[in-house]
Write an enzyme that holds these catalytic residues in place. Structure first.
Site, PDB file in Angstrom:
ATOM      1  N   LYS A   1      -6.217  -2.966  -0.576  1.00 50.80           N
ATOM      2  CA  LYS A   1      -6.663  -2.257   0.418  1.00 50.80           C
ATOM      3  C   LYS A   1      -7.724  -1.260  -0.256  1.00 50.80           C
ATOM      4  O   LYS A   1      -7.292  -0.535  -1.231  1.00 50.80           O
ATOM      5  CB  LYS A   1      -5.675  -1.596   1.179  1.00 50.80           C
ATOM      6  CG  LYS A   1      -6.039  -0.741   2.095  1.00 50.80           C
ATOM      7  CD  LYS A   1      -6.872  -1.155   3.453  1.00 50.80           C
ATOM      8  CE  LYS A   1      -6.527  -2.483   3.863  1.00 50.80           C
ATOM      9  NZ  LYS A   1      -7.940  -3.232   4.695  1.00 50.80           N
TER      10      LYS A   1
ATOM     11  N   ASP B   1      -4.381  -8.547  -2.552  1.00 49.07           N
ATOM     12  CA  ASP B   1      -5.084  -9.496  -1.603  1.00 49.07           C
ATOM     13  C   ASP B   1      -5.402 -10.639  -2.315  1.00 49.07           C
ATOM     14  O   ASP B   1      -5.702 -11.834  -1.980  1.00 49.07           O
ATOM     15  CB  ASP B   1      -5.956  -8.995  -0.824  1.00 49.07           C
ATOM     16  CG  ASP B   1      -5.536  -7.969   0.184  1.00 49.07           C
ATOM     17  OD1 ASP B   1      -5.087  -6.944   0.080  1.00 49.07           O
ATOM     18  OD2 ASP B   1      -5.181  -8.589   1.402  1.00 49.07           O
TER      19      ASP B   1
ATOM     20  N   ARG C   1     -11.348 -13.861   7.585  1.00 51.36           N
ATOM     21  CA  ARG C   1     -11.456 -12.926   6.507  1.00 51.36           C
ATOM     22  C   ARG C   1     -11.620 -13.679   5.306  1.00 51.36           C
ATOM     23  O   ARG C   1     -10.893 -14.270   4.832  1.00 51.36           O
ATOM     24  CB  ARG C   1      -9.894 -12.078   6.813  1.00 51.36           C
ATOM     25  CG  ARG C   1     -10.061 -11.306   8.107  1.00 51.36           C
ATOM     26  CD  ARG C   1      -8.664 -10.442   7.879  1.00 51.36           C
ATOM     27  NE  ARG C   1      -9.021  -9.090   7.109  1.00 51.36           N
ATOM     28  CZ  ARG C   1      -8.144  -8.181   6.914  1.00 51.36           C
ATOM     29  NH1 ARG C   1      -6.922  -8.294   7.109  1.00 51.36           N
ATOM     30  NH2 ARG C   1      -8.467  -7.202   6.208  1.00 51.36           N
TER      31      ARG C   1
HETATM   32  O1  MRU Z   1      -6.485  -5.345   5.758  1.00 51.99           O
HETATM   33  P1  MRU Z   1      -5.113  -5.598   5.632  1.00 51.99           P
HETATM   34  O2  MRU Z   1      -4.244  -4.671   6.471  1.00 51.99           O
HETATM   35  O3  MRU Z   1      -4.547  -7.032   5.682  1.00 51.99           O
HETATM   36  O4  MRU Z   1      -4.920  -5.311   4.095  1.00 51.99           O
HETATM   37  C1  MRU Z   1      -3.227  -5.394   3.374  1.00 51.99           C
HETATM   38  C2  MRU Z   1      -3.202  -5.140   2.058  1.00 51.99           C
HETATM   39  O5  MRU Z   1      -4.246  -4.630   1.450  1.00 51.99           O
HETATM   40  C3  MRU Z   1      -1.941  -5.372   1.541  1.00 51.99           C
HETATM   41  O6  MRU Z   1      -1.674  -4.195   0.565  1.00 51.99           O
HETATM   42  C4  MRU Z   1      -1.905  -6.871   0.857  1.00 51.99           C
HETATM   43  O7  MRU Z   1      -2.430  -7.546   1.893  1.00 51.99           O
HETATM   44  C5  MRU Z   1      -0.545  -7.149   0.374  1.00 51.99           C
HETATM   45  S1  MRU Z   1       0.335  -7.381   1.475  1.00 51.99           S
HETATM   46  C6  MRU Z   1       1.923  -7.950   0.785  1.00 51.99           C
END
Ligand code: MRU
Length: 351
Positions: free
Chosen positions: A253, A242, A94
């Site tokens: 997200k 992220d 990813r």
């Molecule tokens: O695609 P994901 O479910 O891994 O995305 C997660 C998010 O966007 C979270 O908000 C982010 O990783 C922060 S987790 C503490």
């Protein structure tokens, strides 16, 4: 299973595998998976069986440590070449969450400091480092929760997007951390959780975690954020991250930036909560953050009993978007709350 599922990623007892709670099955089923092969580990991260930036980093650390343990009988040169190859492979699962490369690079740097060590000793050191990353994350979540709690008061309404709770981290979580910690201390909040299309982390995971912890949570569709803000039900928005660029632009997200724009319109403070391991000072701004594009079937048919779009219709499915720094009232880290201008306040976290 613990109250906050803080054990949802850990090293297997044999030290050559990683055990994860398969988050794609929640909230209906709590099933654990044992990952042994590199391909299984890659798939688990890419398919979001383990997800959330800090949890991905913790998992990747354990994966590399387990793979090193499996290969500790190889000749030293071959062992190190394998480590390099496997780290690059896991890192390609990813692209957006920086915690993935952060954790893998941390283990890689450690191996580099032991040029004369036998593979078994390197494998043992990597294991200790992976465990340290996990333990540090628990402490970071706790500190972020404490700092975040200073931004809200008893009775507040909070809107959150996606899932930045214990399942996305190790314990407490980031955006959900203050809400869980405050609830433990007898405070009451009214939380509105965006369902978070298309993979429904808000519906499947945030609503599940908050409900389990006794927090008053109301699930809304993503396109209802404006009406709950207009109704005066939201005092603050709390989201995770992220990757935070040096200027404060923040990837989270998909849909997060829309929430921030709405919050600005209604005069509601919008806070990003995340550990310093999610801050990427090497990335100057949001334009330099690579956004993951995912399978259009997630929009067309996933989670539906029958497809909900014409077969093959064109879809655009970015997993993340970037919230501009000027929409963010504060970035809450384990070291404290950064305020604008972020170029200075974020840099000050890394003296
Ligand atoms: O695609 P994901 O479910 O891994 O995305 C997660 C998010 O966007 C979270 O908000 C982010 O990783 C922060 S987790 C503490």
């Amino acid at each position: 299973m613990s109250r906050y599922l803080s054990d949802h990623v850990h090293l297997g007892d044999d030290l050559t595998s990683v055990v994860i709670l398969d988050q794609t099955l929640l909230p209906n089923e709590a099933a654990y998976l044992t990952l042994r092969e590199p391909e299984e580990m890659f798939e688990a991260i890419q398919a979001l069986r383990v997800r959330g930036a800090p949890a991905i980093g913790i998992c990747a650390g354990y994966c590399l440590a387990a793979l090193a343990e499996q290969r500790k009988d190889l000749p030293p040169d071959q062992f190190r070449a394998e480590l390099h190859r496997l780290s690059a492979y896991l890192n390609s699962s990813r692209p957006t969450a920086v915690n993935l490369s952060w954790a893998l690079n941390r283990l890689g740097r450690l191996a580099h400091t032991m040029p004369e060590a036998a593979p078994a000793a390197v494998a043992a050191a990597l294991r200790e480092e992976a465990i340290a990353i996990h333990k540090e994350d628990i402490a970071m979540c706790r500190a972020i929760s404490e700092h975040g709690l200073t931004l809200i008061k008893d009775g507040d309404g909070i809107l959150t997007h996606c899932n930045a709770g214990p399942l996305a981290t190790s314990q407490y979580g980031t955006a959900l951390g203050p809400l869980l910690l405050g609830t433990e201390r007898g405070m009451k909040f009214r939380v509105f959780a965006d369902e978070t299309r298309p993979l429904l982390q808000g519906a499947r995971l945030t609503a599940y975690e908050l409900d389990k912890a006794g927090v008053d949570v109301t699930l809304i569709c993503d396109n209802m954020a404006s009406i709950v803000m207009k109704n005066g039900w939201i005092d603050a928005c709390f989201v995770g991250c992220d990757r935070v660029a040096a200027n404060g632009d923040t990837a989270n997200k998909i849909g997060t930036s829309g929430v921030a724009i709405l919050a600005k319109h209604y005069g509601i403070p919008f806070y990003v909560l995340g550990p310093t391991s999610t801050i990427d000072l090497a990335c100057p701004d949001g334009d330099h953050i690579q956004i993951e594009l995912r399978d259009p079937e997630e929009i067309r048919s996933k989670f539906y009993a029958r497809p909900m779009a014409p077969a093959g219709v064109k879809c655009y499915d970015p997993a993340f978007d970037v919230t501009s720094h000027d929409l963010i009232a504060g970035i809450v880290t384990e070291k404290g709350i950064c305020r604008p201008p972020y170029g200075q306040s974020l840099a000050a976290l890394f003296p």
